[in-house]
Design a protein around this motif. Sequence first.
Motif, mmCIF file in Angstrom:
data_model
loop_
_atom_site.group_PDB
_atom_site.id
_atom_site.type_symbol
_atom_site.label_atom_id
_atom_site.label_comp_id
_atom_site.label_asym_id
_atom_site.label_seq_id
_atom_site.Cartn_x
_atom_site.Cartn_y
_atom_site.Cartn_z
ATOM 1 N N ARG A 1 0.828 -1.214 0.000
ATOM 2 C CA ARG A 1 0.000 0.000 0.000
ATOM 3 C C ARG A 1 0.864 1.267 0.000
ATOM 4 O O ARG A 1 0.585 2.248 -0.678
ATOM 5 N N ALA A 2 1.940 1.203 0.819
ATOM 6 C CA ALA A 2 2.837 2.358 0.868
ATOM 7 C C ALA A 2 3.503 2.599 -0.478
ATOM 8 O O ALA A 2 3.639 3.755 -0.950
ATOM 9 N N LEU A 3 3.921 1.492 -1.143
ATOM 10 C CA LEU A 3 4.567 1.636 -2.442
ATOM 11 C C LEU A 3 3.590 2.169 -3.492
ATOM 12 O O LEU A 3 3.941 3.007 -4.340
ATOM 13 N N LEU A 4 2.340 1.658 -3.451
ATOM 14 C CA LEU A 4 1.348 2.156 -4.400
ATOM 15 C C LEU A 4 1.058 3.636 -4.167
ATOM 16 O O LEU A 4 0.928 4.429 -5.114
ATOM 17 N N SER A 5 0.951 4.002 -2.882
ATOM 18 C CA SER A 5 0.730 5.426 -2.591
ATOM 19 C C SER A 5 1.907 6.266 -3.068
ATOM 20 O O SER A 5 1.741 7.364 -3.646
ATOM 21 N N ALA A 6 3.119 5.719 -2.822
ATOM 22 C CA ALA A 6 4.316 6.454 -3.249
ATOM 23 C C ALA A 6 4.401 6.550 -4.758
ATOM 24 O O ALA A 6 4.805 7.586 -5.336
ATOM 25 N N ALA A 7 3.993 5.432 -5.441
ATOM 26 C CA ALA A 7 4.035 5.465 -6.915
ATOM 27 C C ALA A 7 3.045 6.483 -7.458
ATOM 28 O O ALA A 7 3.339 7.236 -8.406
#
Length: 251
Positions: A49-55
């Motif tokens: 989720r953090a990576l998707l938000s960051a992406a």
Amino acid sequence: MQATVAPNWQQAIFLRLQERDTLEKQHDAVFHHYRKLTEQTRLLKQRNRALLSAAAAATSTSAANAVAGASSPSSSATPANPVQLAYITSLEQQLSTLRDEVATLYKTQGQNAQRLLLMSESHREKEEEARRQSELLAKLQLDYEKLKRQAEDLIHAAGEKDRGIQILQDELATLSLELSQIETRNEDLKKDNASLLQRWLDRMNEEADKMNEGTIWLEEVRKRRESSSPAEERAGVGGDGAASSPSAAKS
């Protein structure tokens, strides 16, 4: 004998406890791996989720930077990569979680060590108590065997006494019968002796009466001789020669 009895029941109890623990803990490894898998899945979901938000944030930032670059080409500042920041944040969270797990494991290890010490002390006390119980049981077994032998000896002695009493009762019955017969014979002998004594007394009385009569007759003859004359005495002598017995003279 008792030295082998006590370990047998202790071993049986120990084996049953092991069987119970094995049965209750046979799925512990599965539960542990499932918990670890669940925790890892949770961490991966958070990181994803953090990576998707960051992406998403990086995409919008790139677009904004492209527009800003078009408007001001002289700008040389390079913004930080949000994906890297999110990944670093996820790793820091994972590291923090692992540290918490390590602290929990250390704490659990200390508690287990304390429990192991307590269980060792309790086990030592149980072994000491079991040893005392085994010694007491062995002593009681020896006392039981001793009392059992004494009881058997007493039963044998009682049987011998019963047989002796039976023999004495038989002899007593025989002696009682003989005594009854002897008493009967004694009664018969007493009656016979009384009859014989009475007959003897009667005979002695008769003889005494005859002797008394003879004595009286002789006394009378002596008196007559003393009082008679010589001629009468001679005549009396002739007459006495004719009388042969005091009973003849009396008649």
